[in-house]
Motif scaffolding. Structure first.
Motif, mmCIF file in Angstrom:
data_model
loop_
_atom_site.group_PDB
_atom_site.id
_atom_site.type_symbol
_atom_site.label_atom_id
_atom_site.label_comp_id
_atom_site.label_asym_id
_atom_site.label_seq_id
_atom_site.Cartn_x
_atom_site.Cartn_y
_atom_site.Cartn_z
ATOM 1 N N GLN A 170 21.896 35.719 -17.607
ATOM 2 C CA GLN A 170 21.848 36.446 -18.866
ATOM 3 C C GLN A 170 22.554 37.772 -18.614
ATOM 4 N N LEU A 171 23.583 38.078 -19.374
ATOM 5 C CA LEU A 171 24.351 39.297 -19.177
ATOM 6 C C LEU A 171 24.303 40.167 -20.419
ATOM 7 N N ASP A 172 24.250 41.489 -20.207
ATOM 8 C CA ASP A 172 24.340 42.388 -21.351
ATOM 9 C C ASP A 172 25.816 42.691 -21.622
ATOM 10 N N GLU A 173 26.090 43.510 -22.619
ATOM 11 C CA GLU A 173 27.475 43.781 -23.005
ATOM 12 C C GLU A 173 28.257 44.482 -21.901
ATOM 13 N N ARG A 174 27.586 45.371 -21.172
ATOM 14 C CA ARG A 174 28.257 46.074 -20.065
ATOM 15 C C ARG A 174 28.683 45.079 -18.986
ATOM 16 N N GLU A 175 27.808 44.149 -18.679
ATOM 17 C CA GLU A 175 28.123 43.164 -17.646
ATOM 18 C C GLU A 175 29.189 42.182 -18.115
ATOM 19 N N LYS A 176 29.151 41.834 -19.373
ATOM 20 C CA LYS A 176 30.190 40.950 -19.910
ATOM 21 C C LYS A 176 31.563 41.622 -19.819
ATOM 22 N N ALA A 177 31.595 42.923 -20.106
ATOM 23 C CA ALA A 177 32.852 43.664 -20.006
ATOM 24 C C ALA A 177 33.321 43.735 -18.557
ATOM 25 N N LYS A 178 32.376 43.933 -17.630
ATOM 26 C CA LYS A 178 32.710 43.957 -16.210
ATOM 27 C C LYS A 178 33.301 42.621 -15.785
ATOM 28 N N LEU A 179 32.673 41.542 -16.209
ATOM 29 C CA LEU A 179 33.145 40.207 -15.851
ATOM 30 C C LEU A 179 34.549 39.961 -16.392
ATOM 31 N N GLU A 180 34.804 40.397 -17.601
ATOM 32 C CA GLU A 180 36.124 40.212 -18.205
ATOM 33 C C GLU A 180 37.194 41.023 -17.486
ATOM 34 N N SER A 181 36.781 42.128 -16.871
ATOM 35 C CA SER A 181 37.747 42.971 -16.165
ATOM 36 C C SER A 181 38.176 42.373 -14.831
ATOM 37 N N LEU A 182 37.420 41.418 -14.337
ATOM 38 C CA LEU A 182 37.739 40.797 -13.056
ATOM 39 C C LEU A 182 38.773 39.703 -13.247
ATOM 40 N N THR A 183 39.708 39.636 -12.334
ATOM 41 C CA THR A 183 40.697 38.570 -12.413
ATOM 42 C C THR A 183 40.015 37.233 -12.184
ATOM 43 N N LYS A 184 40.524 36.221 -12.839
ATOM 44 C CA LYS A 184 39.937 34.893 -12.669
ATOM 45 C C LYS A 184 40.164 34.424 -11.239
ATOM 46 N N GLY A 185 39.265 33.576 -10.776
ATOM 47 C CA GLY A 185 39.358 33.087 -9.410
ATOM 48 C C GLY A 185 38.197 33.578 -8.581
ATOM 49 N N LYS A 186 38.470 33.909 -7.294
ATOM 50 C CA LYS A 186 37.400 34.237 -6.366
ATOM 51 C C LYS A 186 36.614 35.482 -6.766
#
Length: 212
Positions: A32-48
């Motif tokens: 379960q992710l909040d909006e801040r964590e979702k934004a963090k995840l989106e900022s990471l390049t796909k892959g490892k």
């Protein structure tokens, strides 16, 4: 595959390793992710990088034994913490694995690295001549144990203002596949001593430390 290694060091401290065989979508489905964590995840390049971030959070959920939302922000230096739990934590990842160390004893640090010969080329960048002098026959495993130990202490003390080469010194130790070393940290004009535990795990090196 999920959890591959769980170790309770004492009643206050434990760590675990997770083998990442899931897709990002499968890992995300466990969280379960909040909006801040979702934004963090989106900022990471796909892959490892994305898989590592997700896997450490899934493993954290496993160790805390909860299906509820876990708030795990990072401070201004990137050190993760749990404002709603009494644990100090440290996170690590390398290639196909993610790891979490947690303790109520005090600040802690963990590092996991895949063992490769490239460390020989950079040994002078993180070890002093007197440290290299006790490395047995340019033992790559021992060099990685030293690197992981310094990284673990770096994480413990807050990810800031410390040089592996200038501020950390490892005292001579006889290398074994599992053991302990003493690391001296010079910071704020004081010397702090840490007992850092290390062990080989498959083709990886692992080191962890907890402050009293």
């Amino acid at each position: 595959m999920g959890l591959v290694y769980l170790r309770e060091l004492n009643t206050e401290t434990k760590f675990a390793l997770w083998r990442i065989e899931e897709t990002a979508e499968e890992l995300l489905g466990k969280l379960q992710l909040d909006e801040r964590e979702k934004a963090k995840l989106e900022s990471l390049t796909k892959g490892k990088r994305r898989l590592h971030w997700l896997a450490t959070r899934v493993l954290l959920r496993f160790l805390l034994k909860t299906e509820e939302y876990i708030n795990c922000p990072s401070d201004e230096h990137g050190k993760p913490y749990l404002p709603d739990y009494p644990y100090n934590i440290s996170l690590t990842h390398s290639y196909d694995f993610a790891g979490v160390l947690m303790s109520t004893q005090g600040p802690c640090g963990i590092d996991l690295e895949i063992i490769k010969e490239k460390i020989v080329r950079i040994k002078e960048k993180f070890m002093k001549p007197r440290e290299l002098a006790f490395i047995q026959n340019e033992n790559i495993d021992q060099m990685y144990a030293c690197w992981c130990a310094k990284e673990a202490v770096y994480k413990l003390q807050g990810n800031k203002g410390v040089s592996f080469l200038e501020d950390m010194t490892i005292l001579p130790f006889q290398y074994r596949p599992q053991g302990v070393m003493t690391l001296l940290l010079r910071k704020d004009k004081k010397t702090h001593s840490f007992q850092v535990y290390y062990e080989q795990f498959q083709e990886y090196m692992l080191a962890y430390v907890v402050s009293d």
